[in-house]
Enzyme design. Structure first.
Site, PDB file in Angstrom:
ATOM      1  N   ASN A   1      23.607  39.927 138.213  1.00  0.00           N
ATOM      2  CA  ASN A   1      24.926  39.281 138.096  1.00  0.00           C
ATOM      3  C   ASN A   1      24.969  38.158 137.063  1.00  0.00           C
ATOM      4  O   ASN A   1      26.018  37.909 136.485  1.00  0.00           O
ATOM      5  CB  ASN A   1      25.396  38.784 139.468  1.00  0.00           C
ATOM      6  CG  ASN A   1      24.390  37.885 140.131  1.00  0.00           C
ATOM      7  OD1 ASN A   1      23.252  37.763 139.690  1.00  0.00           O
ATOM      8  ND2 ASN A   1      24.808  37.236 141.196  1.00  0.00           N
TER       9      ASN A   1
ATOM     10  N   GLU B   1      15.839  26.088 143.078  1.00  0.00           N
ATOM     11  CA  GLU B   1      15.933  26.079 141.625  1.00  0.00           C
ATOM     12  C   GLU B   1      16.703  24.821 141.234  1.00  0.00           C
ATOM     13  O   GLU B   1      17.347  24.170 142.068  1.00  0.00           O
ATOM     14  CB  GLU B   1      16.642  27.344 141.128  1.00  0.00           C
ATOM     15  CG  GLU B   1      15.863  28.587 141.511  1.00  0.00           C
ATOM     16  CD  GLU B   1      16.099  29.789 140.629  1.00  0.00           C
ATOM     17  OE1 GLU B   1      17.228  30.302 140.654  1.00  0.00           O
ATOM     18  OE2 GLU B   1      15.158  30.217 139.939  1.00  0.00           O
TER      19      GLU B   1
END
Ligand code: NDP
Length: 486
Positions: free
Chosen positions: A155, A460
């Site tokens: 994506n 992250e």
């Protein structure tokens, strides 16, 4: 409109150069807006996997001792180059994923550049600590792990490559990155740009392939860490494989996040939040707030305003900047979403709008709003990963918190209210890695991002990502005589 060139120079980027091995399985690259093949790459053969890992291992030794200021400067230069080439990279992202250029021009390369700039800036400031033990003392060093593997979902191919590559490189690691086989093009450009910015050869290699190549990378003894963005089932496999070799893992997995809209919310902001949380990138966003809990008093006004706003959806060629809603990225995902829609209808859901395929070439599904749902329906419980919003109604705070948390996932959550004391009270009870108050789906590089429960392990972005790409070495310093029993 003239199409940009999609066919890459070669399938892989290893040791600073494009490389091909046509013995690998051909992977067609399909433009989702038309269903037509626009390029072909080849899956990495075992020889290509070996070359990528060997060159990364070689390059990492010197990179680990390179002055962090130099590392940071290279990453920041890459960020500038990405910004200079934003249009070219955005068009490629659109061809790879089908997402409208209107989105990719502001979201993808821009986010990648932001990550490179952010971690480039922090490279000099990832320090250890120092402590005293009487006259003795000690300090810690943050050491790179070595060769890290990045495996991406389809994506956000540019963003995922940069979100993984930037903190890995800033902290002195090398990375071998495998994009999803559905979107192989963008990461190659990032590797090319990093090289142009001065990154020594071998530090960011890109190789193509399906799950088998990802699996080969995760089992290789030269690899110290695997960072995956993907589905929960793949996450489980990668974690199990990595456990066998005792490798570190970061897993950014799926979600079924709640978005809670209270009666006192600003209606237009709440509707905008719900649109962004469900229809941006045609709903193919891991952190989407697909369970929209609307307090009973707001429900009718919300549905009315939402359906009116959805009249503004413009489908068309995603490369046309007027288009604001694109196709699904893969045919397989299109079928999955259509199956969820059929199941929902069979279980008694009411389709307020959408609920069907859009009649044009390529893989299009209309933005869909469902009501008359119960929390146990499959479409409400499972990640659909498409433009499908489930609208649920609630009465009070305790009820909505319990229902919001009643899921194995825990990636994100959002809430809209003018009562900020309530907002902070609720956020503390939500089991989610990221919560947005009066906003949704914004992920600046300086804010940690990742999942709770089945939605992932590790984070992250922000300093947290640098911690996950390094390990601590403790150094004890004796300052006096050494005592011994004999
Ligand atoms: P998949 O889990 O199918 O694939 C992810 C990547 O893993 C792909 O590159 C895939 O290769 C690879 N892979 C598959 N099997 C293995 C294996 N055994 N070992 C190593 N690698 C393997 O996810 P999708 O690409 O379908 O992406 C959608 C999913 O990603 C959704 O669940 C979504 O929520 C999640 N996601 C999570 C995000 C987050 O940050 N939390 C962000 C974006 C998406 P290939 O596909 O080429 O076979």
């Amino acid at each position: 409109m003239a199409r940009p060139e999609a066919q890459p120079i070669a399938s892989h980027f290893i040791d600073g150069a494009y490389v091909d091995d046509t013995a690998g399985t051909p992977i067609p690259v399909i433009y989702p807006a038309t269903g037509k093949t626009i390029a072909t790459v080849h899956a990495a053969t075992p020889e290509i996997v070996d070359r990528a890992l060997a060159s990364a291992a070689r390059a990492q030794i010197e990179w680990a001792t390179t002055d962090p200021a130099t590392r940071g400067r290279i990453l920041r230069r890459a960020a500038d180059l990405i910004r200079d080439r934003n249009r070219e990279l955005s068009e490629l992202e659109t061809l790879d994923t089908g997402k409208p250029l209107q989105e990719t021009l502001v979201a993808d390369a821009a986010s990648g550049a932001e990550a490179l700039e952010y971690f480039g800036g922090l490279a000099v400031d990832h320090t250890g600590t120092q402590m005293s033990f009487g006259t003795d003392w000690a300090y810690t060093i943050r050491r790179p792990l070595g060769v890290c593997v990045g495996i991406g979902a389809w994506n956000y191919p540019t963003q995922i490559a940069c979100w993984k590559g930037a903190p890995a490189l800033a902290t002195g690691n090398a990375m071998v990155f495998k994009p999803s086989e559905a979107t192989p093009l963008c990461a190659l450009k990032i590797a090319e740009i990093l090289c142009e910015a001065g990154l020594p050869n071998g530090l960011f290699n890109v190789i193509q392939g399906l799950g088998a190549v990802g699996a080969a990378l995760t089992t290789d003894p030269r690899v110290a860490k695997v960072s995956l963005t993907g589905s929960v089932p793949t996450g489980r496999k990668v974690a199990a494989t990595a456990a066998g070799e005792l490798k570190q893992v970061t897993l950014e997995l799926g979600g079924k996040s709640p978005l809670i809209l209270f009666d006192d919310a600003d209606l237009d902001d709440a509707v905008s939040g719900a649109i962004n949380a469900n229809f941006y990138s045609s709903g193919q966003v891991c952190s989407n707030g697909t369970r929209v809990f609307v307090q009973a008093g707001l429900r009718d006004a919300f549905l009315e305003r939402l359906t009116a706003r959805l009249d503004g959806v413009i489908t068309g060629d995603p490369l046309d900047e007027n288009t604001n809603f694109g196709p699904m990225t893969t045919e397989a995902q299109t079928r999955i979403v259509l199956r969820y829609l059929e199941m929902a209808k069979n279980e008694g859901a009411r389709v307020v709008t959408g609920g069907h395929r859009i009649d044009r070439e390529g893989w299009w599904i209309a933005p869909t709003v469902l009501t008359d749902l119960t929390d146990d329906m499959q479409v409400v419980r499972e990640e659909v990963f498409g433009p499908v919003m489930s609208v649920l109604t609630f009465e009070d705070e305790d009820e909505v918190v319990a229902r919001a948390n009643a899921t194995p996932f825990g990636l994100s959550a959002g809430l809209f209210t003018r009562d900020l004391a309530r907002a902070h009270r609720i956020v503390r009870q939500l089991q989610a890695g990221t919560c947005w108050i009066n906003q949704y789906n914004l992920t600046p590089a300086g804010l940690p991002f990742g999942g709770s429960k089945a939605s992932g392990i590790g984070r992250e972005n922000a300093r947290a990502a640098m911690d996950h790409f390094t390990e601590i070495q403790s150094v004890y310093v004796g300052m006096g005589p050494v005592e011994a029993a004999y």
